[in-house]
Design an enzyme around this catalytic site. Structure first.
Site, PDB file in Angstrom:
ATOM      1  N   CYS A 116       0.817  -1.223   0.000  1.00  0.00           N
ATOM      2  CA  CYS A 116       0.000   0.000   0.000  1.00  0.00           C
ATOM      3  C   CYS A 116       0.847   1.268   0.000  1.00  0.00           C
ATOM      4  CB  CYS A 116      -0.949  -0.002   1.189  1.00  0.00           C
ATOM      5  SG  CYS A 116      -1.895  -1.509   1.311  1.00  0.00           S
ATOM      6  N   HIS A 257      -3.290   6.794   2.548  1.00  0.00           N
ATOM      7  CA  HIS A 257      -3.724   5.488   2.051  1.00  0.00           C
ATOM      8  C   HIS A 257      -5.106   5.186   2.639  1.00  0.00           C
ATOM      9  CE1 HIS A 257      -4.179   1.376   1.198  1.00  0.00           C
ATOM     10  NE2 HIS A 257      -3.829   0.930   2.381  1.00  0.00           N
ATOM     11  N   ASN A 287     -10.247  -0.394   0.063  1.00  0.00           N
ATOM     12  CA  ASN A 287      -8.790  -0.289   0.133  1.00  0.00           C
ATOM     13  C   ASN A 287      -8.209  -0.844  -1.165  1.00  0.00           C
ATOM     14  OD1 ASN A 287      -6.068  -0.886   0.570  1.00  0.00           O
ATOM     15  ND2 ASN A 287      -6.366  -1.469   2.716  1.00  0.00           N
TER      16      ASN A 287
END
Ligand code: UT7
Length: 330
Positions: A116, A257, A287
């Site tokens: 990520c 993020h 996500n």
């Protein structure tokens, strides 16, 4: 680390696949509810790639949009960095396939795997190529088809992840104020197995057994990751501001993020950052790992939430464990 890199974003783009998957759709797959998912994660829906669609297609669409936004031809690019944990193939790099799909010259193109944190790292490394003169125009991309590595029997992970891509074109800024003021990258490999894929790598190549045992899907110790993420994101916000010689209050926008709304809210609250200065789109996309900061950055620019002179922080953490930040004066 404090830096003074004369680098600017000249264009951004994003591409999100069309297929919308709601929380109610997932409640048909696993034992969960819309209420649980919204309350624990802030996610209402996410997008999944179509059966004939994968990371390269998403990356290509996002990159074309970023090039068009920048008014830059693919022929002008000197470097491509693609951040992804879901490459089109394990070999070769998706960045090389993207170079060809875009019609670039024989420029260097490589993938970067920092989960990520990947787009933030790619941004920093792309910027370094501009500063040291190795490139004049750089394309950095975050692209993921996480639905292809997510176990749809695992209610802890299948509700969390989505697919998408975002891209940015970077160039040296000519004098003026536009610059990267601070950047950080870090990793703690001792916690590598908090999020990992057991099989399909060299340690355990894919066999019928690994597939039967669903070992080629992502495994995550969510609660441990959660705790680490909140404290580390807060620390990185504060440290990056300190490095740049600014206060958290000076920031116009943080683009974090999109891991879990509760993680973002807790980290920002601890750092003294009000949520109206934080870009959030996790409700719509979930996500999307390396794509998430890239997509949120593009949306913030498209919505004109970023003005000339603003101090903007890109911020991420992820599997590895990894983390990173880039603080820009736009
Ligand atoms: O991108 C970076 C990588 N990943 C992350 O950032 C993820 C970080 N972690 C998280 O976001 C959260 O830990 C999750 C969203 C994954 C889980 O939320 P949580 O609040 O930490 O829940 P939990 O794991 O503590 O579980 C609480 C309860 C458990 O039941 P019991 O043991 O209390 O009876 C779970 O079994 O919730 C249960 N549960 C669910 N219930 C309904 C776990 N997943 C679900 C679900 N639906 N999807």
């Amino acid at each position: 680390m404090k830096v003074a890199w004369p680098v600017e974003i000249v264009g951004t783009g994003a591409y999100i696949p069309e297929r919308v998957v709601t929380n109610d759709d997932l409640a048909h797959l696993v034992d969960t509810t819309n209420e649980w998912i919204v309350q624990r994660t802030g996610i209402r829906e996410r997008r999944w790639v179509a059966p004939n669609e994968a990371t390269l297609a998403l990356a290509t669409r996002a990159s074309q949009a970023a090039l068009a936004d920048a008014g830059v031809s693919a022929q002008d690019l000197d470097l491509i960095v693609v951040a992804t944990v879901t490459p089109e193939h394990l070999l070769p790099a998706t960045a090389c396939l993207l170079q060809s799909a875009l019609g670039c010259r024989w420029i260097p193109a490589f993938d970067l795997e920092a989960a990520c944190s990947g787009f933030v790292w790619a941004f920093s490394i792309g910027a370094q190529h501009l500063v040291n003169g190795l490139a004049r125009t750089v394309l950095v991309v975050g692209a993921e088809s996480l639905s292809t590595i997510t176990d749809m029997h695992d209610r802890q992970t299948c509700i969390l992840f989505g697919d998408g891509a975002g891209a940015a074109v970077l160039r040296r800024s000519n004098g003026g104020e536009r610059a990267i003021l601070a950047t950080s990258m870090g990793a703690d490999g001792a916690r590598g197995k908090l999020i990992y894929i057991p099989a399909g790598g060299s340690k355990e190549p894919a066999t019928r057994r690994t597939v039967d045992e669903r070992l080629h899907y992502m495994r995550m110790q969510g609660r441990e990751v959660y705790k680490f993420a909140v404290t580390q994101m807060q620390a990185v916000i504060e440290e990056t501001c300190r490095d740049a010689g600014i206060t958290v209050g000076d920031l116009a926008l943080v683009v974090p993020h999109q891991s879990n709304l509760r993680i973002i809210e807790s980290a920002c609250q601890r750092a003294g950052l009000p949520m109206d200065k934080v870009a959030v789109n996790i409700d719509r996309y979930g996500n999307t790992s390396a794509a998430s900061v890239a997509v949120a950055l593009h949306e913030a620019r498209a919505e004109r939430r970023i003005k000339s002179g603003d101090l903007v922080m890109l911020l991420a953490f992820g599997a590895g464990l990894t983390w990173g930040s880039v603080l820009l004066r736009i």
